[in-house]
Design an enzyme around this catalytic site. Structure first.
Site, PDB file in Angstrom:
ATOM      1  N   GLU A  96       0.836  -1.215   0.000  1.00  0.00           N
ATOM      2  CA  GLU A  96       0.000   0.000   0.000  1.00  0.00           C
ATOM      3  C   GLU A  96       0.869   1.262   0.000  1.00  0.00           C
ATOM      4  OE1 GLU A  96      -3.282  -0.167   2.829  1.00  0.00           O
ATOM      5  OE2 GLU A  96      -4.119  -1.882   1.780  1.00  0.00           O
TER       6      GLU A  96
ATOM      7  N   GLU B  25      -5.004  -8.754  -0.246  1.00  0.00           N
ATOM      8  CA  GLU B  25      -5.812  -8.389   0.920  1.00  0.00           C
ATOM      9  C   GLU B  25      -7.260  -8.269   0.469  1.00  0.00           C
ATOM     10  OE1 GLU B  25      -4.492  -5.224   3.509  1.00  0.00           O
ATOM     11  OE2 GLU B  25      -2.383  -5.754   3.201  1.00  0.00           O
TER      12      GLU B  25
HETATM   13  O1  AHR Z   1      -5.299  -5.896   6.891  1.00  0.00           O
HETATM   14  C1  AHR Z   1      -5.255  -4.720   7.632  1.00  0.00           C
HETATM   15  C2  AHR Z   1      -4.594  -3.564   6.893  1.00  0.00           C
HETATM   16  O2  AHR Z   1      -5.369  -3.203   5.805  1.00  0.00           O
HETATM   17  C3  AHR Z   1      -3.236  -3.842   6.290  1.00  0.00           C
HETATM   18  O3  AHR Z   1      -2.215  -3.706   7.202  1.00  0.00           O
HETATM   19  C4  AHR Z   1      -3.130  -2.815   5.227  1.00  0.00           C
HETATM   20  O4  AHR Z   1      -2.306  -3.210   4.172  1.00  0.00           O
HETATM   21  C5  AHR Z   1      -4.570  -2.577   4.817  1.00  0.00           C
HETATM   22  O5  AHR Z   1      -4.890  -1.241   4.767  1.00  0.00           O
END
Ligand code: AHR
Length: 494
Positions: A174, A296
């Site tokens: 990210e 994710e």
């Molecule tokens: O999964 C929780 C968080 O969500 C992670 O650390 C991040 O990459 C995303 O914003």
């Protein structure tokens, strides 16, 4: 309500990579500490500090790949703090997640030990946001170099003679946000620079994953593909299902039908995201060499009342089960481009498989969907055509039934189905073309009459899979299946 699904059992349209069933475990809340790592001196039975009950349960999922150490934590993590004698390791503040002390007792060696216990491939995410190129280069050297070098020698001093095999490496996380607030153009250049030093030592071959877009940031994907495409093997995408949006968020339990519907609709949005990001990737990579890595995904609700807001601990209900099923059907449909997906997260965080409380542990409805669907791992995706009536909420509609079909190496055909309607049964006519001789059919179902049904430490089996016999014999390649409201079903033809 009726639906018709036609499956061409003799027409494979791709392979469903087992890596679509991947996981993500971050140094966040009680995922790593308590959920996985309890330390060697813990009264909770463990193997070299890793809890046995959690490992045993996770082994039931055939986890193919595990992403670590973050997430946002990855871009603050300095790997050298997490190797060597545990009592001498640096303590740091986990600023992102609750401001708690991170004692670094779970580091590189412990992570590879966990992967070996699970039989999972490691996927390590490196630090671009606050780390140096040298630090990243040295981590790869430490993990994978077999010869004589400062890092390889240090690994040996720390008790590991042979290098580990490491395929998947993420160059930041990210980086448009917690990983450095970079612009796409800037990150593309940083990616090019950092990845140069992510080296292949000996026979180890690294699959490099560039930090990808947030949700529908198509500019990010286009920029990365244009400026750095030839230097990557995978490009990530993050998308969470957040009813109400991040500003509001809604509770994981105690929701009504409107929130149920909203959640299903948001989950189905993943299909559009994949189509549009893939279309951009197709312009630069028509051969689909570069994987879209959805590292994710999952439901993000309010934390459980009374828990640390930075720990992201949430319960998990039938709603989560359906969301998992819908996502897998979408990922299968796009298996030509989606080479990996990693649910957030494995234990005690967001849409978890497992929740723990001290020595107690429970399996969530999401766990059960991963377990039921594991038959699809590495199977051939089969062509299918689905016609379904809609589930209506006011002026809004979504398809009531979703499904997927695949063929295992031994010829078994598995068909998974979801009925997202909370009140209406779905009568599905299943037509199987090219099925060959008569097959034995076995069914399993995950369902409940209460959309809020979930497992607790006192009642851990409220939601669990059952044998399912709500289908007729196969007659001339056709059968009828009655899907109860809010159900996930897998039928296996062997
Ligand atoms: O999964 C929780 C968080 O969500 C992670 O650390 C991040 O990459 C995303 O914003």
């Amino acid at each position: 309500m009726k639906a018709t699904m036609t499956v061409s059992a003799d027409q494979a349209v791709g392979t469903i990579s087992r890596h679509i069933y991947g996981h993500f475990a971050e140094h966040l809340g009680r995922c790593i500490y308590e959920g996985i790592w309890v330390g060697e001196d813990s009264p909770i039975p463990n193997t070299r500090g890793i809890r046995n009950d959690v490992v045993d349960a996770l082994r039931g999922l055939n986890i193919p790949v595990l992403r670590w150490p973050g997430g946002c934590f990855a871009d603050e993590y300095h790997w050298k703090d997490g190797v060597g004698p545990r009592e001498q390791r640096k303590r740091m503040v986990n600023t992102h997640w609750g401001g708690v002390v991170e004692n670094n007792h779970f580091g590189t060696h412990e992570f590879f030990d966990l992967c070996e216990l699970l039989g999972a491939e490691p996927y390590i995410c490196g630090n671009v946001g606050s780390g140096t190129v040298q630090e990243m280069q040295e981590w790869v050297e430490y993990m994978t170099f077999d010869g004589e070098s400062p890092m390889a020698n240090w690994r040996r001093e720390n008790g590991r003679e042979k290098p580990w095999k490491l395929k998947y490496f993420g160059v930041g996380n990210e980086n448009w946000g917690c990983g450095g607030n970079m612009r796409a153009e800037y990150y593309a250049d940083e990616y090019r620079r950092y990845q140069t030093y992510v080296r292949n030592y000996g026979k180890n071959r690294i699959y490099k994953i560039a930090g990808g877009a947030n949700v529908d940031d198509y500019h990010w994907t286009e920029t990365l593909m244009r400026l750095a495409g030839p230097m990557m093997d995978g490009l990530s995408l993050h998308n969470y299902t957040v009813p109400g949006g991040f500003e509001v968020k809604r509770p994981a339990l105690g929701f009504d039908e409107a929130e149920w519907f909203e959640t299903m609709k948001l989950a189905l949005h993943m299909d559009e995201l994949i189509k549009r990001h893939s279309a951009i990737m197709d312009q630069y990579d028509p051969q689909k060499r570069i994987g879209l890595i959805i590292d994710e995904w999952g439901n993000w609700f309010q934390v459980e009342p009374g828990t640390n807001p930075g720990f992201l601990y949430q319960q998990n209900s039938m709603r989560d089960a359906l969301v998992a099923g819908l996502h897998f059907h979408i990922f299968h449909r796009h298996c030509d481009r989606v080479h990996m997906a990693n649910i957030a997260q494995t234990v005690n965080v967001l849409q978890a498989m497992i929740l723990t409380e001290g020595e107690k542990m429970l399996l969530t409805p999401t766990y059960h969907v991963f377990e039921m669907f594991k038959v699809h791992q590495d199977a051939e995706a089969l062509a299918l055509h689905l016609e379904t009536e809609e589930y209506r909420m006011g002026e809004d509609t979504i398809p009531q039934v979703s499904g997927s079909a695949s063929k295992r190496a031994d010829g078994t055909i598995d068909i998974s189905l979801c009925n997202v309607h909370p009140h209406q049964q779905a009568d599905v006519t299943l037509r199987l073309r090219g099925l060959g001789e008569a097959k034995k059919v076995a069914g399993r179902i995950l369902t409940h009459t209460d959309m809020n049904a979930h497992n607790t430490f006192d009642q851990p089996e409220t939601v669990k899979p059952q044998d399912f016999d709500g289908f007729t014999d196969v007659n001339e390649g056709s059968l009828s299946v009655k899907l109860p409201p809010m159900s996930v079903v897998v039928l296996s033809f062997s």
